[in-house]
Each structure stands twice: as C-alpha cells, then as structure tokens.
Design a protein around this motif. Structure first.
Motif, short mmCIF file in Angstrom:
data_model
loop_
_atom_site.label_atom_id
_atom_site.label_comp_id
_atom_site.label_asym_id
_atom_site.label_seq_id
_atom_site.Cartn_x
_atom_site.Cartn_y
_atom_site.Cartn_z
N HIS A 117 0.85 -1.20 0.00
CA HIS A 117 0.00 0.00 0.00
C HIS A 117 0.89 1.25 0.00
N GLY A 142 -9.14 -1.07 5.76
CA GLY A 142 -10.18 -1.77 6.50
C GLY A 142 -9.61 -2.55 7.67
N ASP A 172 -17.10 1.65 8.01
CA ASP A 172 -18.02 0.57 7.62
C ASP A 172 -19.05 0.26 8.71
N GLY A 185 -17.80 2.76 3.65
CA GLY A 185 -16.91 3.93 3.59
C GLY A 185 -17.19 4.83 2.39
N ASP A 189 -18.76 8.76 2.36
CA ASP A 189 -18.05 9.81 1.63
C ASP A 189 -19.00 10.51 0.64
N GLY A 276 -7.15 1.79 1.54
CA GLY A 276 -8.49 2.05 1.01
C GLY A 276 -9.10 3.37 1.44
N ASN A 280 -10.78 8.57 0.43
CA ASN A 280 -11.77 9.49 1.00
C ASN A 280 -11.52 10.95 0.59
N ASP A 308 -7.58 -2.11 -2.41
CA ASP A 308 -6.73 -3.24 -2.77
C ASP A 308 -6.61 -3.45 -4.28
O1 KG4 Z 1 -7.18 -1.15 1.60
P1 KG4 Z 1 -8.55 -1.69 1.44
O2 KG4 Z 1 -9.12 -1.82 0.06
O3 KG4 Z 1 -8.67 -3.12 2.09
C1 KG4 Z 1 -7.98 -3.47 3.23
O4 KG4 Z 1 -6.77 -3.82 3.12
O5 KG4 Z 1 -8.60 -3.34 4.30
O6 KG4 Z 1 -9.52 -0.79 2.34
C2 KG4 Z 1 -10.90 -1.02 2.41
C3 KG4 Z 1 -11.52 0.02 3.30
C4 KG4 Z 1 -12.98 -0.25 3.61
O7 KG4 Z 1 -13.16 -0.12 5.00
C5 KG4 Z 1 -13.72 0.85 2.84
O8 KG4 Z 1 -14.94 1.23 3.42
C6 KG4 Z 1 -12.71 1.97 2.91
O9 KG4 Z 1 -11.47 1.33 2.70
N1 KG4 Z 1 -12.94 3.01 1.90
C7 KG4 Z 1 -13.32 4.27 2.19
C8 KG4 Z 1 -13.47 4.94 0.97
N2 KG4 Z 1 -13.18 4.07 -0.04
C9 KG4 Z 1 -12.85 2.88 0.56
N3 KG4 Z 1 -13.54 4.87 3.38
C10 KG4 Z 1 -13.91 6.16 3.35
N4 KG4 Z 1 -14.08 6.87 2.21
C11 KG4 Z 1 -13.88 6.31 1.02
N5 KG4 Z 1 -14.03 7.03 -0.10
#
Ligand code: KG4
Ligand code: ZN
Length: 341
Positions: A117, A142, A172, A185, A189, A276, A280, A308
């Motif tokens: 990341h 997440g 979430d 999430g 947003d 992720g 935002n 991801d």
């Molecule tokens: O990095 P990621 O894709 O997966 C993990 O490694 O956890 O992150 C996923 C997280 C989820 O909790 C999702 O709701 C959040 O990222 N997320 C956001 C937004 N886009 C994805 N949270 C807030 N605002 C967003 N625009």
C-alpha cells in the motif's frame, strides 16, 4: 541495452481478486474483480471470499496478461501477497503464484500487503507523485490504521497505530448502523459531500499522541442514533447527509490531529497516505490544505492504487526483484504480518 523486467503480480488478501503486469516501474495492466457477494452480509464472509477468488483468479490473470500484451513466457517473475489478510483468501493467490512460478521456472516474490500500500507511491505514472526518504505515511485501510516512518523502500518503523478498530472499520460499522450496505466507507463519503459536517458532534477518543482508537466513536455513534430514533423513527432517513458529513468530519479530524503530532515529533514534512480509506475525499482535501497551512508536501495516490489492487504488489515485487529478494517455494501465506516484517 538492459532487458526490461516484466512481473505478474497477484493480490487476493481480502475480497478483491486482482492481477497486474508491470514493466520496470510502469504498470501495464491492473485488473480487479470485486466480490459483490458480501454486500448483503454487512461484511466480508471469509468462506465466500475464498471461493470467489478461486473462480476469479484464472480469468483475472488472463485478462491482465492480455491487456498488458505480455505473454507468460516473457515474464521475469511472479509476485504475490503473502499477508496480512484472510487465510482462505491468501491461500488462493499464494498457491496460484507458486504453481505458475514453478511451471515457468522463474523467481517467486512474496509481498507484504501493507508495505505494498505504501510503495504504490513509487509507481511511475502521471498523477502519482513519488516521495523522497524519509517520509511519513498514514496507512488507513479496513484492517489497519498506522503512522509509519519510511526511511528506505523496506526500512519502515511504526510510530503509532490503532489500539482497537481500524479507521475503515469505523467507516463501515458506522455505515452499517445507518443501514447502508458493505463497504459503507465510499457511501459515507458520497453522502457527506452533500451534508453539514458540523450538524452533530461526536466525542473524540483520548489515546497516546500517535495512537488511534475508533471503537468508542462507533459506540458513541450507535447510542446517538438509537436515542434520536426513539424520538423520531425516521431520524436517519431524514438526516442521512448531515449524519454522514459529521461522522466523516470527526474521523478526519482525528487523523489530521495525529498526523500533526507525528510531524511535530519527527520534523518530517513529506506526508503520504495509503490504503483504502485514502480514497476518501475529505482526507484528500484536508491534506491539500495542509500543504498551504503547514508547509507539508503531501503524496496522495491515484484512486486506483488506494483500495486493494495488484499494481501495488507489482511495484513492490519489482523493488524486491532488483535486490534479488526472491522467495523459496516453501513460503506460506501469513494472515498476520506487520508492515515491518
Ligand atoms: O485497503 P482496502 O481496500 O482493504 C484493506 O486492506 O482493508 O480498504 C478497504 C476500506 C474499507 O473499510 C472501505 O470502506 C474503505 O477502505 N474506503 C473508504 C473509501 N473508499 C474505501 N472509506 C472512506 N471513504 C472512502 N471514499
Ligand atoms: Zn489493503
């Protein structure tokens, strides 16, 4: 002329199956298959995720190679996510990568998802600014919430982290309380953009200077909503945009406060975000404001490299390839893995 390096990367740590082909530091393809199957359960169901990865992995890899215009025989190495993540999901990518590397007789490279990341910032592409060392990275996903000091590609130190929930979970779980589907999430947003961030106030947690805590905030939001619904059963429907804006404002305030503490402590003003939640819009705009107000230089990844994706595994694989940092075929998936491991 030096021969270009082509790496096929596979990411399957959670609920997205992704494959990417990189040529040196340039991404040629980044195919992502999302798994809609989880939305009705309000979270990722590990068994279903693993099964969906098994169905998706062959077509996703095929598509990544086709889009890149690279054939298997031209690949220099296979990179894959070793962890952290869901064991059943990780195993699908790990065994696929191992068999392919063995079959093609090329090096296998295991990648730490959390390092990836962060290292996504080193993908050479318009709109993706590369930070100089040392820099700080707010890693928000997440499963993680950390402030990491990066002194070199693989020299990382955790300065602070969450003592309970990750910030993505805070988004979430709040969304779930509001009756929104998983992952909530992006929806918070979306609605927050239309609402008043000062409409409601939520108590911020009291933890160490650089640490985070989100479980109390989630409970606070739950009690607040329950109380309001006793007065007006339609409270959420009638005030959704203001509730979302207020939740998002509080979460981003917490993140910005900790970043300011970290800058004060380290005197490092090159600030990156990853994971992720870095998609935002509020955290993105607050970081841009911080450039003007505090003299920081900020590094905000392109959208496709926030949630991801296998492109981040590909760039990390490439950086490891340059150091001949290959894995043995005995390598196994690791559900728990720190960014420093
Ligand atoms: O990095 P990621 O894709 O997966 C993990 O490694 O956890 O992150 C996923 C997280 C989820 O909790 C999702 O709701 C959040 O990222 N997320 C956001 C937004 N886009 C994805 N949270 C807030 N605002 C967003 N625009
Ligand atoms: Zn992630």
């Amino acid at each position: 002329m030096i021969k270009p390096v082509y790496i096929l990367a596979i990411e399957s740590s959670c609920d997205d199956t992704s494959a990417s082909v990189i040529c040196n530091t340039k991404i040629l393809s980044n195919v992502i298959a999302n798994q809609d199957v989880h939305s009705k359960y309000g979270g990722v169901v590990p068994e279903l995720a693993s099964r969906a990865h098994q169905q998706n992995i062959v077509p996703v890899v095929q598509q990544a190679l086709e889009q890149a215009g690279v054939s298997k025989k031209n690949l220099s190495a296979i990179a894959f996510t070793k962890g952290p993540g869901l064991m059943g999901s990780l195993l699908v990518g790990t065994s696929f990568a191992k068999s392919l590397a063995l079959g093609l007789q090329i090096p296998l490279i295991d990648v730490n998802h959390m390092q990836a990341h962060i290292l996504a910032h080193f993908i050479k592409e318009e709109g993706n600014k590369t930070p100089p060392f040392p820099f700080l990275c707010l890693t928000i996903s997440g499963g993680h919430t950390q402030i990491v000091k990066i002194s070199n590609y693989f020299e990382m130190e955790i300065l602070g982290e969450t003592i309970d929930d990750a910030v993505g979970e805070a988004f979430d779980k709040s969304a779930k309380i509001l009756g929104l589907p998983y992952p909530g999430g992006p929806l918070i947003d979306k609605y927050a953009k239309l609402g008043n961030p000062k409409a409601y106030s939520f108590t911020k947690p009291k933890v160490g200077d650089l640490d985070f805590s989100f479980s109390g905030l989630k409970t606070g939001i739950l009690y607040f909503i329950q109380k309001q619904q006793r007065i007006n059963p339609n409270f959420v429907e009638e005030n959704l945009i203001d509730i979302c804006a207020s939740i998002q404002f509080t979460i981003v305030e917490i993140l910005m406060e900790k970043l300011k503490n970290a800058v004060k402590k380290t005197n490092i003003k090159h600030i990156a975000i990853a994971g992720g939640v870095s998609a935002n819009s509020e955290i993105r705009s607050r970081l841009l404001q911080a450039e003007k107000h505090f003299g920081w230089t900020t590094y905000i990844p392109k959208f496709e490299y926030t949630t991801d994706n296998a492109a981040m595994i590909a760039i990390t694989g490439y950086l490891k390839y340059l150091n001949n940092n290959y894995s043995d075929v005995s390598v196994t998936a690791q559900a728990r893995l720190k960014v420093t491991e």
